[in-house]
Scaffold this motif. Structure first.
Motif, PDB file in Angstrom:
ATOM      1  N   PHE A  43     -10.850 -16.934 -11.384  1.00  0.00           N
ATOM      2  CA  PHE A  43     -11.350 -18.263 -11.054  1.00  0.00           C
ATOM      3  C   PHE A  43     -12.847 -18.209 -10.759  1.00  0.00           C
ATOM      4  N   ILE A  44     -13.275 -17.109 -10.149  1.00  0.00           N
ATOM      5  CA  ILE A  44     -14.689 -16.848  -9.868  1.00  0.00           C
ATOM      6  C   ILE A  44     -14.973 -15.398 -10.223  1.00  0.00           C
ATOM      7  N   PRO A  45     -16.247 -15.000 -10.343  1.00  0.00           N
ATOM      8  CA  PRO A  45     -16.557 -13.591 -10.598  1.00  0.00           C
ATOM      9  C   PRO A  45     -16.097 -12.703  -9.444  1.00  0.00           C
ATOM     10  N   LEU A  46     -15.815 -11.449  -9.750  1.00  0.00           N
ATOM     11  CA  LEU A  46     -15.386 -10.501  -8.730  1.00  0.00           C
ATOM     12  C   LEU A  46     -16.494 -10.266  -7.711  1.00  0.00           C
ATOM     13  N   THR A  47     -16.098 -10.176  -6.447  1.00  0.00           N
ATOM     14  CA  THR A  47     -17.077  -9.921  -5.384  1.00  0.00           C
ATOM     15  C   THR A  47     -16.808  -8.616  -4.641  1.00  0.00           C
ATOM     16  N   GLY A  48     -15.623  -8.039  -4.827  1.00  0.00           N
ATOM     17  CA  GLY A  48     -15.335  -6.754  -4.204  1.00  0.00           C
ATOM     18  C   GLY A  48     -14.935  -6.828  -2.750  1.00  0.00           C
ATOM     19  N   VAL A  49     -14.501  -7.993  -2.253  1.00  0.00           N
ATOM     20  CA  VAL A  49     -14.044  -8.090  -0.867  1.00  0.00           C
ATOM     21  C   VAL A  49     -12.525  -7.929  -0.827  1.00  0.00           C
ATOM     22  N   THR A  50     -12.011  -7.568   0.347  1.00  0.00           N
ATOM     23  CA  THR A  50     -10.592  -7.300   0.496  1.00  0.00           C
ATOM     24  C   THR A  50      -9.836  -8.554   0.915  1.00  0.00           C
ATOM     25  N   LEU A  51      -8.539  -8.558   0.650  1.00  0.00           N
ATOM     26  CA  LEU A  51      -7.664  -9.631   1.128  1.00  0.00           C
ATOM     27  C   LEU A  51      -7.312  -9.305   2.578  1.00  0.00           C
ATOM     28  N   PRO A  52      -7.752 -10.117   3.539  1.00  0.00           N
ATOM     29  CA  PRO A  52      -7.623  -9.761   4.961  1.00  0.00           C
ATOM     30  C   PRO A  52      -6.203  -9.385   5.373  1.00  0.00           C
ATOM     31  N   LEU A  53      -6.087  -8.219   6.028  1.00  0.00           N
ATOM     32  CA  LEU A  53      -4.858  -7.667   6.576  1.00  0.00           C
ATOM     33  C   LEU A  53      -3.880  -7.181   5.511  1.00  0.00           C
ATOM     34  N   VAL A  54      -4.110  -7.501   4.268  1.00  0.00           N
ATOM     35  CA  VAL A  54      -3.186  -7.114   3.201  1.00  0.00           C
ATOM     36  C   VAL A  54      -3.739  -5.948   2.394  1.00  0.00           C
ATOM     37  N   SER A  55      -5.016  -6.000   2.046  1.00  0.00           N
ATOM     38  CA  SER A  55      -5.628  -4.927   1.268  1.00  0.00           C
ATOM     39  C   SER A  55      -5.863  -3.687   2.124  1.00  0.00           C
ATOM     40  N   TYR A  56      -6.022  -2.553   1.460  1.00  0.00           N
ATOM     41  CA  TYR A  56      -6.303  -1.295   2.149  1.00  0.00           C
ATOM     42  C   TYR A  56      -7.761  -1.281   2.606  1.00  0.00           C
ATOM     43  N   GLY A  57      -7.965  -0.931   3.856  1.00  0.00           N
ATOM     44  CA  GLY A  57      -9.316  -0.870   4.411  1.00  0.00           C
ATOM     45  C   GLY A  57      -9.256  -0.933   5.921  1.00  0.00           C
ATOM     46  N   GLY A  58      -9.472   0.193   6.568  1.00  0.00           N
ATOM     47  CA  GLY A  58      -9.314   0.271   8.009  1.00  0.00           C
ATOM     48  C   GLY A  58     -10.225  -0.658   8.785  1.00  0.00           C
ATOM     49  N   THR A  59     -11.514  -0.681   8.423  1.00  0.00           N
ATOM     50  CA  THR A  59     -12.466  -1.520   9.153  1.00  0.00           C
ATOM     51  C   THR A  59     -12.128  -2.990   8.995  1.00  0.00           C
ATOM     52  N   SER A  60     -11.781  -3.398   7.786  1.00  0.00           N
ATOM     53  CA  SER A  60     -11.447  -4.797   7.528  1.00  0.00           C
ATOM     54  C   SER A  60     -10.225  -5.225   8.319  1.00  0.00           C
ATOM     55  N   VAL A  61      -9.203  -4.378   8.358  1.00  0.00           N
ATOM     56  CA  VAL A  61      -7.983  -4.699   9.101  1.00  0.00           C
ATOM     57  C   VAL A  61      -8.286  -4.825  10.589  1.00  0.00           C
ATOM     58  N   MET A  62      -9.017  -3.873  11.130  1.00  0.00           N
ATOM     59  CA  MET A  62      -9.341  -3.896  12.557  1.00  0.00           C
ATOM     60  C   MET A  62     -10.131  -5.141  12.918  1.00  0.00           C
ATOM     61  N   ILE A 106       0.844  -1.205   0.000  1.00  0.00           N
ATOM     62  CA  ILE A 106       0.000   0.000   0.000  1.00  0.00           C
ATOM     63  C   ILE A 106       0.873   1.245   0.000  1.00  0.00           C
ATOM     64  N   THR A 107       1.964   1.233   0.785  1.00  0.00           N
ATOM     65  CA  THR A 107       2.880   2.378   0.809  1.00  0.00           C
ATOM     66  C   THR A 107       3.505   2.580  -0.552  1.00  0.00           C
ATOM     67  N   ARG A 108       3.824   1.494  -1.236  1.00  0.00           N
ATOM     68  CA  ARG A 108       4.406   1.596  -2.588  1.00  0.00           C
ATOM     69  C   ARG A 108       3.429   2.233  -3.554  1.00  0.00           C
ATOM     70  N   ILE A 109       2.122   1.945  -3.403  1.00  0.00           N
ATOM     71  CA  ILE A 109       1.106   2.487  -4.303  1.00  0.00           C
ATOM     72  C   ILE A 109       0.728   3.911  -3.902  1.00  0.00           C
ATOM     73  N   SER A 110       0.529   4.128  -2.605  1.00  0.00           N
ATOM     74  CA  SER A 110       0.133   5.455  -2.098  1.00  0.00           C
ATOM     75  C   SER A 110       0.701   5.621  -0.698  1.00  0.00           C
ATOM     76  N   TYR A 111       1.660   6.523  -0.555  1.00  0.00           N
ATOM     77  CA  TYR A 111       2.318   6.705   0.741  1.00  0.00           C
ATOM     78  C   TYR A 111       1.316   7.142   1.814  1.00  0.00           C
ATOM     79  N   GLY A 112       0.413   8.039   1.453  1.00  0.00           N
ATOM     80  CA  GLY A 112      -0.582   8.518   2.407  1.00  0.00           C
ATOM     81  C   GLY A 112      -1.482   7.405   2.915  1.00  0.00           C
ATOM     82  N   LYS A 113      -1.951   6.566   2.003  1.00  0.00           N
ATOM     83  CA  LYS A 113      -2.811   5.447   2.410  1.00  0.00           C
ATOM     84  C   LYS A 113      -2.026   4.437   3.243  1.00  0.00           C
ATOM     85  N   GLY A 114      -0.744   4.264   2.916  1.00  0.00           N
ATOM     86  CA  GLY A 114       0.082   3.347   3.683  1.00  0.00           C
ATOM     87  C   GLY A 114       0.241   3.797   5.128  1.00  0.00           C
ATOM     88  N   ILE A 115       0.417   5.100   5.330  1.00  0.00           N
ATOM     89  CA  ILE A 115       0.536   5.649   6.683  1.00  0.00           C
ATOM     90  C   ILE A 115      -0.777   5.468   7.438  1.00  0.00           C
TER      91      ILE A 115
END
Length: 435
Positions: free
Chosen positions: A379-398, A95-104
């Motif tokens: 492999f399956i259609p997109l569902t729009g969920v995040t990869l736990p602890l890896v993707s950007y998303g405060g609520t999901s990480v918490m 995430i820091t590599r893609i967007s430093y602000g979002k990584g912080i």
């Protein structure tokens, strides 16, 4: 990363945390070696000193997390904590590599969540009455989802965000935990047909509201979690089969009703026909995965930002592009080792509520991983969920960190059960000796 993955499975050979101690040490060394190598490349590519300070701060937080959990909860499961730190580290780097602000922002949220997680195991261990509040959990979960349905804001076609005082969060992520408590609590006490019918209706109500919110990824997770916990609790294959048939019918109805579902299915079937519109995300994801090859193009060597919402929905593709398919495959393997370890902890727990809660949390975690990786790789259609602890998303990480902390809490319950069993046997031997 390959060594870390190897150690993640080597622990299963040894029984008991003490015998696994040397493996955890080597695993931790592999974790920080991976982190150091990635940051060296980031600093070399950007020439910015701020990444060096970020490396130092993140290292201190991760070392503190691993050390403190070991000190505060010596009877906990260290593999789960080590794997959690690895996921967080990889996520923050990408995430820091893609967007430093979002990584912080991700780093701050993760750090705060870890602080909260330190007290979760003790709360779960001390507040035993929580396992008798199933109906209350069901009501709370439905009320929260209904509030989101009425007052939520739409993001990317789904009404999943809720704003308070300018802060945005996703309540349905938190309800995942409440939902797991609800079904584990009730099914641990009663498993008769009437109870199963009532619980099924309440679980279906959760799923229907999520469908109305157009959050079909979360709806799928809730549905699969309920089916798996129900099967483990009742050991009735007919319930599982009936649930699958009902779910298949409901999926067909959702496909016929919602146009955006039809678009995702069509994009999954043939993304190349509409590569400039509905198929753009998935085709860019496939280009990224294939372009990275076995070893990857290196950090800043790829173009992950060409994928819309890459830091949220397509982090697996970004990792495969820049760190390589081997690295991405190791990441999936570590996810699987985490899932297996949680199930093993569930097996060791005699308390029905604790066992079912661990099963629910384990399935919640691994099925979300499956939806994300499966969607990114077509492999399956997109569902729009995040990869736990890896993707950007405060609520999901918490929420995921809290889920792992709850499993640590059940490890305390398991240890307490063993201690009580030991005392009981000791009393029996003493009584036998007196006779």
């Amino acid at each position: 990363m390959a060594l870390f993955t190897f150690f993640s499975f080597l622990v299963f050979i040894y029984k008991g945390e003490k015998r696994r101690g040397w493996i955890y040490v080597l695993q931790t060394v592999s974790l920080f070696a991976t982190q150091f190598a990635c940051f060296i490349q980031i600093i070399a590519q950007t020439g910015s000193k701020r990444y060096f300070f970020l490396l130092v701060i993140q290292t201190l937080v991760l070392i503190s997390t691993i050390s403190m959990f070991k000190m505060v909860y010596p009877d906990g499961n260290r593999l789960i904590i080590n794997n959690m730190c690895m996921f967080l580290m990889i996520g923050m780097i990408m995430i820091t590599r893609i967007s430093y602000g979002k990584g912080i922002r991700q780093f701050i949220i993760a750090s705060a969540s870890i602080l909260i997680a330190f007290i979760i195991p003790e709360i779960l261990f001390r507040l035993a009455f929580l396992e008798r509040m199933g109906w209350i959990f069901a009501g709370v979960g439905l009320v929260v989802l209904m509030i989101l349905l009425v007052y939520g804001t739409v993001t990317n076609g789904s009404k999943i965000n809720f704003r308070i005082a300018g802060l945005s969060f996703q309540p349905q992520e938190l309800v995942k935990i409440i939902f797991a408590f609800f079904i584990a609590s009730i099914l641990s006490e009663k498993k008769d047909f009437k109870t199963v019918c009532i619980v099924s209706i309440l679980a279906a109500a959760h799923v229907i509201i999520l469908v109305l919110l157009k959050d079909l990824g979360s709806a799928l997770i809730y549905f699969v979690v309920y089916l798996c916990v129900l099967f483990v609790a009742t050991n009735q294959p007919l319930y599982f089969i009936a649930g699958l048939l009902s779910g298949s019918f409901a999926s067909y109805v959702a496909y016929r009703i919602f146009p955006h579902v039809q678009q995702r299915v069509l994009a999954w079937q043939d993304p190349w026909t509409n590569i400039d519109s509905t198929g753009y995300q998935i085709t860019q994801s496939l280009f990224a995965i294939s372009g990275g090859g076995i070893w990857g193009l290196g950090l800043y060597g790829g173009t992950p930002s060409s994928i819309p919402y890459v830091e949220e929905d397509f982090m697996f593709a970004a990792i495969a592009e820049e760190l390589g398919i081997i690295f991405a495959s190791c990441l999936i393997a570590v996810c699987v080792s985490t899932f297996i370890m949680i199930l093993l902890e569930a097996y060791k727990i005699k308390n029905n509520f604790g066992r079912l809660l661990c099963v629910g949390l384990a399935v919640t975690y691994i099925f979300q991983v499956f939806l994300t990786v499966g969607g990114d790789s077509k492999f399956i259609p997109l569902t729009g969920v995040t990869l736990p602890l890896v993707s950007y998303g405060g609520t999901s990480v918490m929420v995921t960190i809290i889920m792992f902390a709850l499993v640590e809490g059940e490890c305390l319950v398991r240890t307490d059960e063993r201690y009580k069993a030991y005392l009981e046997k000791k009393r029996e031997r003493m009584n036998a000796g007196k006779k």
